[in-house]
Write a protein that holds these residues in place. Structure first.
Motif, PDB file in Angstrom:
ATOM      1  N   CYS A   1       0.800  -1.197  -0.099  1.00 32.36           N
ATOM      2  CA  CYS A   1      -0.003   0.062   0.156  1.00 32.36           C
ATOM      3  C   CYS A   1       0.867   1.170   0.007  1.00 32.36           C
ATOM      4  O   CYS A   1       0.508   2.184  -0.713  1.00 32.36           O
ATOM      5  N   ALA A   2       1.803   1.161   0.701  1.00 26.38           N
ATOM      6  CA  ALA A   2       2.678   2.483   0.777  1.00 26.38           C
ATOM      7  C   ALA A   2       3.385   2.715  -0.510  1.00 26.38           C
ATOM      8  O   ALA A   2       3.626   3.639  -0.886  1.00 26.38           O
ATOM      9  N   PHE A   3       3.859   1.567  -0.849  1.00 26.91           N
ATOM     10  CA  PHE A   3       4.687   1.656  -2.333  1.00 26.91           C
ATOM     11  C   PHE A   3       3.796   2.184  -3.514  1.00 26.91           C
ATOM     12  O   PHE A   3       4.192   3.062  -4.394  1.00 26.91           O
ATOM     13  N   ALA A   4       2.432   1.840  -3.347  1.00 23.59           N
ATOM     14  CA  ALA A   4       1.401   2.375  -4.485  1.00 23.59           C
ATOM     15  C   ALA A   4       1.150   3.641  -4.147  1.00 23.59           C
ATOM     16  O   ALA A   4       1.124   4.603  -5.233  1.00 23.59           O
ATOM     17  N   VAL A   5       1.109   4.132  -3.037  1.00 28.00           N
ATOM     18  CA  VAL A   5       0.822   5.641  -2.769  1.00 28.00           C
ATOM     19  C   VAL A   5       2.107   6.353  -3.441  1.00 28.00           C
ATOM     20  O   VAL A   5       1.923   7.460  -3.740  1.00 28.00           O
ATOM     21  N   ASP A   6       3.154   5.873  -2.953  1.00 29.23           N
ATOM     22  CA  ASP A   6       4.570   6.567  -3.327  1.00 29.23           C
ATOM     23  C   ASP A   6       4.669   6.768  -5.102  1.00 29.23           C
ATOM     24  O   ASP A   6       5.284   7.583  -5.565  1.00 29.23           O
ATOM     25  N   VAL A   7       4.417   5.447  -5.638  1.00 27.10           N
ATOM     26  CA  VAL A   7       4.891   5.388  -6.802  1.00 27.10           C
ATOM     27  C   VAL A   7       3.654   5.503  -7.753  1.00 27.10           C
ATOM     28  O   VAL A   7       4.043   6.161  -9.281  1.00 27.10           O
ATOM     29  N   LEU A   8       2.678   5.077  -7.562  1.00 28.08           N
ATOM     30  CA  LEU A   8       1.597   4.853  -8.598  1.00 28.08           C
ATOM     31  C   LEU A   8       1.198   6.394  -9.258  1.00 28.08           C
ATOM     32  O   LEU A   8       0.806   6.538 -10.402  1.00 28.08           O
ATOM     33  N   PRO A   9       0.894   7.390  -8.312  1.00 28.01           N
ATOM     34  CA  PRO A   9       0.496   8.490  -8.854  1.00 28.01           C
ATOM     35  C   PRO A   9       1.264   9.177  -9.939  1.00 28.01           C
ATOM     36  O   PRO A   9       0.933   9.723 -10.780  1.00 28.01           O
ATOM     37  N   ALA A  10       2.646   9.272  -9.777  1.00 29.03           N
ATOM     38  CA  ALA A  10       3.698   9.897 -10.304  1.00 29.03           C
ATOM     39  C   ALA A  10       3.764   9.066 -11.666  1.00 29.03           C
ATOM     40  O   ALA A  10       3.899   9.628 -12.692  1.00 29.03           O
ATOM     41  N   ALA A  11       3.950   7.767 -11.504  1.00 30.30           N
ATOM     42  CA  ALA A  11       4.075   6.712 -12.717  1.00 30.30           C
ATOM     43  C   ALA A  11       2.594   6.915 -13.609  1.00 30.30           C
ATOM     44  O   ALA A  11       3.013   6.861 -14.717  1.00 30.30           O
TER      45      ALA A  11
ATOM     46  N   VAL B   1       5.730  18.422 -17.559  1.00 32.21           N
ATOM     47  CA  VAL B   1       4.994  17.891 -16.758  1.00 32.21           C
ATOM     48  C   VAL B   1       5.463  16.441 -16.344  1.00 32.21           C
ATOM     49  O   VAL B   1       5.515  15.867 -15.115  1.00 32.21           O
ATOM     50  N   LEU B   2       6.110  15.654 -17.278  1.00 35.05           N
ATOM     51  CA  LEU B   2       6.760  14.387 -17.232  1.00 35.05           C
ATOM     52  C   LEU B   2       7.918  14.638 -16.093  1.00 35.05           C
ATOM     53  O   LEU B   2       7.961  13.697 -15.349  1.00 35.05           O
TER      54      LEU B   2
ATOM     55  N   TRP C   1      -2.732  15.362   2.874  1.00 36.13           N
ATOM     56  CA  TRP C   1      -1.534  15.541   1.979  1.00 36.13           C
ATOM     57  C   TRP C   1      -1.564  14.309   0.872  1.00 36.13           C
ATOM     58  O   TRP C   1      -1.361  14.665  -0.222  1.00 36.13           O
ATOM     59  N   THR C   2      -2.007  13.217   1.497  1.00 35.69           N
ATOM     60  CA  THR C   2      -1.874  11.997   0.278  1.00 35.69           C
ATOM     61  C   THR C   2      -3.142  12.159  -0.494  1.00 35.69           C
ATOM     62  O   THR C   2      -3.014  11.850  -1.697  1.00 35.69           O
ATOM     63  N   ILE C   3      -4.399  12.644  -0.011  1.00 43.01           N
ATOM     64  CA  ILE C   3      -5.510  12.771  -0.867  1.00 43.01           C
ATOM     65  C   ILE C   3      -5.252  13.882  -1.869  1.00 43.01           C
ATOM     66  O   ILE C   3      -5.519  13.808  -3.290  1.00 43.01           O
ATOM     67  N   ILE C   4      -4.301  14.918  -1.509  1.00 40.66           N
ATOM     68  CA  ILE C   4      -4.180  16.188  -2.603  1.00 40.66           C
ATOM     69  C   ILE C   4      -3.298  15.659  -3.234  1.00 40.66           C
ATOM     70  O   ILE C   4      -3.405  15.744  -4.542  1.00 40.66           O
ATOM     71  N   ALA C   5      -2.154  14.818  -3.197  1.00 44.71           N
ATOM     72  CA  ALA C   5      -1.385  14.285  -4.266  1.00 44.71           C
ATOM     73  C   ALA C   5      -1.914  13.301  -5.086  1.00 44.71           C
ATOM     74  O   ALA C   5      -1.826  13.501  -6.468  1.00 44.71           O
ATOM     75  N   VAL C   6      -2.896  12.639  -4.708  1.00 45.49           N
ATOM     76  CA  VAL C   6      -3.697  11.520  -5.582  1.00 45.49           C
ATOM     77  C   VAL C   6      -4.556  12.504  -6.534  1.00 45.49           C
ATOM     78  O   VAL C   6      -4.696  12.057  -7.624  1.00 45.49           O
TER      79      VAL C   6
ATOM     80  N   THR D   1      -4.344  15.428  -7.183  1.00 44.00           N
ATOM     81  CA  THR D   1      -3.444  16.202  -8.384  1.00 44.00           C
ATOM     82  C   THR D   1      -3.092  15.403  -9.541  1.00 44.00           C
ATOM     83  O   THR D   1      -3.201  15.703 -10.662  1.00 44.00           O
ATOM     84  N   ALA D   2      -2.569  14.230  -9.188  1.00 42.39           N
ATOM     85  CA  ALA D   2      -2.269  13.216 -10.227  1.00 42.39           C
ATOM     86  C   ALA D   2      -3.364  12.856 -11.190  1.00 42.39           C
ATOM     87  O   ALA D   2      -3.122  12.845 -12.373  1.00 42.39           O
ATOM     88  N   THR D   3      -4.490  12.672 -10.360  1.00 38.33           N
ATOM     89  CA  THR D   3      -5.729  12.362 -11.231  1.00 38.33           C
ATOM     90  C   THR D   3      -6.349  13.518 -12.393  1.00 38.33           C
ATOM     91  O   THR D   3      -6.199  13.268 -13.413  1.00 38.33           O
ATOM     92  N   ALA D   4      -5.940  14.629 -11.625  1.00 33.28           N
ATOM     93  CA  ALA D   4      -6.118  15.911 -12.478  1.00 33.28           C
ATOM     94  C   ALA D   4      -5.457  16.221 -13.750  1.00 33.28           C
ATOM     95  O   ALA D   4      -5.646  16.203 -14.838  1.00 33.28           O
ATOM     96  N   LEU D   5      -4.138  15.804 -13.406  1.00 33.18           N
ATOM     97  CA  LEU D   5      -3.033  15.883 -14.422  1.00 33.18           C
ATOM     98  C   LEU D   5      -3.259  14.760 -15.529  1.00 33.18           C
ATOM     99  O   LEU D   5      -3.004  15.146 -16.857  1.00 33.18           O
ATOM    100  N   CYS D   6      -3.676  13.575 -15.150  1.00 35.64           N
ATOM    101  CA  CYS D   6      -3.943  12.577 -16.182  1.00 35.64           C
ATOM    102  C   CYS D   6      -5.232  12.763 -17.097  1.00 35.64           C
ATOM    103  O   CYS D   6      -5.122  12.557 -18.101  1.00 35.64           O
ATOM    104  N   VAL D   7      -6.226  13.374 -16.218  1.00 38.08           N
ATOM    105  CA  VAL D   7      -7.489  13.675 -17.097  1.00 38.08           C
ATOM    106  C   VAL D   7      -7.037  14.877 -18.122  1.00 38.08           C
ATOM    107  O   VAL D   7      -7.510  14.682 -19.226  1.00 38.08           O
TER     108      VAL D   7
END
Length: 321
Positions: A29-39, A65-66, A161-166, A168-174
């Motif tokens: 779970c920790a790895f997914a939060v750290d890596v998946l949004p940026a990936a 952005v990348l 902060w985790t919710i904000i990061a996720v 933000t990543a979702t908004a950038l992907c969309v």
């Protein structure tokens, strides 16, 4: 005599979960939060860079952005643990990476550990190794002599902060998907407009360029040059000079059939099947020719001939009678 036995209630001592080895699912779970949004952001931007015009504004924006997404992941994975003692995902899950002897691992050590995770990825078994290893270690932990242990509950603002990061990543992907779709859709629409315009204007432009009359030769040649780009105008003028030095006769063409080979918003290539007449009675003869012409959109949206190649030289139709 009555024997009185004093009963004493014993309770097993509670073992604190602090400093215990982190379970596999918590680490995942920790790895997914750290890596998946940026990936996810990085992958989306790579795909966007393939769909938008290269070296354009949207291309450079997607590359920036990348780079920011990769940099943010590195800062979170390597610098935050050195400064604050945890990354965002590890803080959310209440775990931390440390040396086997309990010492703090620095940024370079964390970098080597993440690089060693490539061995876990290649083998795939390395990521599952903590499920049966007594110390719950991956191959990277074995190489770097590290462990992942639980610590006290993190601050409550970590979840925010985790919710904000996720988000933000979702908004950038969309946003990346919207930009990619918008650019591709816009380009397809402009290409369709090109095909519609060229299908009507292309044959007329070529016919006007190749048609001339000795009585208005100068005006006809000037008009033909105005229909050509700067790159092709010199070649066209050289051909006109040859006609002027000879014995010019009426040369009239019209297009009987055409086909668009390729098209883009500002360029198109056509194949034209032409018929015409050369000379005047009684020496007038009818001819046919096949040409491939490249057209580009010039200033003001006018289409101009950029190149013209004769595939079949003019010859009398049928048996020449």
């Amino acid at each position: 005599m009555t024997l009185v036995v004093e009963e004493t209630q014993t309770t097993a001592p509670q073992v604190s979960s602090e400093n215990a080895l982190a379970p596999w699912h918590i680490r995942a779970c920790a790895f997914a939060v750290d890596v998946l949004p940026a990936a996810a952001v990085a992958t989306t931007m790579v795909l966007v860079s393939f769909t938008v015009p290269p070296r354009g504004v949207w291309w450079w924006l997607s590359i920036c952005v990348l780079g920011i997404a990769v940099l943010a992941m590195l800062v979170n994975r390597l610098l935050f643990p050195t400064i604050y003692g945890w990354s965002l995902g590890r803080a959310l899950c209440g775990i931390a990476v440390a040396h086997r002897d309990g010492g703090v691992i620095g940024a370079w050590g964390l970098l080597l550990r993440d690089l060693a995770h490539l061995l876990d990825t290649v083998s795939l078994v390395g990521w599952l190794w903590p499920l049966w290893d007594s110390q719950r270690r991956t191959f990277a932990d074995l190489l770097l002599r590290t462990e992942v242990r639980c610590f006290q509950t993190p601050r409550p603002d970590i979840r925010r902060w985790t919710i904000i990061a996720v988000l933000t990543a979702t908004a950038l992907c969309v946003a990346g998907v919207v930009v990619s779709y918008g650019v591709v859709y816009s380009r397809d629409r402009e290409t369709d407009q090109t095909r519609a315009q060229i299908g009507v204007q292309g044959p007329k432009i070529v016919a006007q360029m190749l048609t001339y009359d000795p009585k208005s030769l100068h005006d006809d040649f000037v008009r033909a040059q105005s229909l050509a780009t700067d790159a092709y105008r010199g070649q066209l003028k050289a051909q006109q000079d040859i006609v002027q030095k000879g014995n010019p006769v009426i040369n009239e063409y019209w297009v009987t059939d055409s086909s668009i080979e390729s098209a883009s918003p500002d360029r198109a290539t056509m194949l034209l099947f032409m018929q015409g007449r050369r000379g005047a009675a009684p020496e007038e003869r009818y001819i046919t020719a096949t040409v491939r012409v490249s057209l580009v959109k010039g200033a003001g949206g006018h289409w101009l001939v950029d190149n013209l190649t004769v595939l079949t030289k003019p010859k009398p139709p049928g048996n020449g009678k």
